[in-house]
Structures are given as structure tokens and as C-alpha cells.
Design a protein around this motif. Structure first.
Motif, PDB file in Angstrom:
ATOM      1  N   CYS A  44      11.918   4.391   0.805  1.00 22.03           N
ATOM      2  CA  CYS A  44      10.563   4.876   0.483  1.00 22.03           C
ATOM      3  C   CYS A  44      10.263   4.661  -1.004  1.00 22.03           C
ATOM      4  O   CYS A  44       9.783   5.540  -1.699  1.00 22.03           O
ATOM      5  N   ALA A  45      10.578   3.448  -1.481  1.00 19.68           N
ATOM      6  CA  ALA A  45      10.421   3.169  -2.898  1.00 19.68           C
ATOM      7  C   ALA A  45       9.706   1.857  -3.199  1.00 19.68           C
ATOM      8  O   ALA A  45       9.735   1.401  -4.334  1.00 19.68           O
ATOM      9  N   CYS A  46       9.057   1.223  -2.190  1.00 17.76           N
ATOM     10  CA  CYS A  46       8.444  -0.062  -2.514  1.00 17.76           C
ATOM     11  C   CYS A  46       7.137  -0.371  -1.780  1.00 17.76           C
ATOM     12  O   CYS A  46       6.378  -1.201  -2.231  1.00 17.76           O
ATOM     13  N   GLU A  68       5.873   9.707   0.595  1.00 15.77           N
ATOM     14  CA  GLU A  68       5.336   8.518   1.252  1.00 15.77           C
ATOM     15  C   GLU A  68       3.888   8.278   0.820  1.00 15.77           C
ATOM     16  O   GLU A  68       3.495   7.141   0.557  1.00 15.77           O
ATOM     17  N   MET A  71       3.847   6.563  -2.443  1.00 17.28           N
ATOM     18  CA  MET A  71       4.204   5.143  -2.359  1.00 17.28           C
ATOM     19  C   MET A  71       3.083   4.320  -1.723  1.00 17.28           C
ATOM     20  O   MET A  71       2.912   3.149  -2.062  1.00 17.28           O
TER      21      MET A  71
END
Length: 106
Positions: A44-46, A68, A71
Motif C-alpha cells: 500500500c505504498a505506490c 489506502e 495512496m
């Protein structure tokens, strides 16, 4: 085993048997669905696993958690049913789930 259908922008459909407890993103990667890059590996980082959940599945899938949502600010062409596929855990009640890949990701 729940079935998930991924639809790419040209209309091609990828129907996948998904294992409970896995994520929609993991199943896309395992089955070479175009447009799901998952550069962060599902952390959940891109936002490179962004999908549009079909409207009729929106309530069943649920809303994104705060991390989320943050992001999704980095995703292209976010819509009300946008989700990160790494955050959707496959379960029996998602059998038949349909998600679309955003055009800009394909």
C-alpha cells in the motif's frame, strides 16, 4: 474458490480463480493481468495496482481505509469506486467480483 474478472481498457477479460486470503493484486500478478504493476509488492505504498470496482460490488468490497485513501491520491483518474487491489482480500462473498484496470495503467 472465488472467481475474479479483470477487464483491461480494450475490453479483454481475464477470469481468475482466486484463493481465499490472497489479494486481488496478487492474483492479477500471478495471472499476468496487464496494468497491475504492484511496484511496492502489496505494501500500500505506490498506487500501481489501482482498479475500479464495478459499482454493484462496491458495498461488498467496502470502502478504503485511511492509508489506502492517502495512496489513492497518487493514482490516475480516481473514481468513486477506486481501490488499490493490494488492499482487497479475497473471500467467498467476492465470488464473481469484477474490476477494471484504468486506461492510463494499461
Amino acid at each position: 474458490m472465488p472467481k475474479i474478472t479483470y477487464i483491461v481498457p480494450d475490453g479483454t477479460r481475464f477470469e481468475v480463480d482466486a484463493e481465499n486470503g490472497s489479494t486481488v493484486m496478487e492474483n492479477a500478478i500471478r495471472n499476468a493481468v496487464p496494468g497491475i504493476e504492484a511496484e511496492c509488492g502489496g505494501a500500500c505504498a505506490c498506487a500501481t495496482c489501482h482498479v475500479y470496482v464495478e459499482e454493484q460490488w462496491s458495498d461488498t468490497v467496502g470502502q478504503p481505509e485511511a492509508m489506502e485513501e492517502d495512496m489513492l491520491d497518487f493514482a490516475y483518474e480516481v473514481q468513486p469506486t477506486s481501490r488499490l487491489s493490494c488492499q482487497i482480500i479475497v473471500r467467498d462473498d467476492l465470488d464473481g467480483l469484477v474490476v477494471r484496470i484504468p486506461e492510463r495503467q494499461a
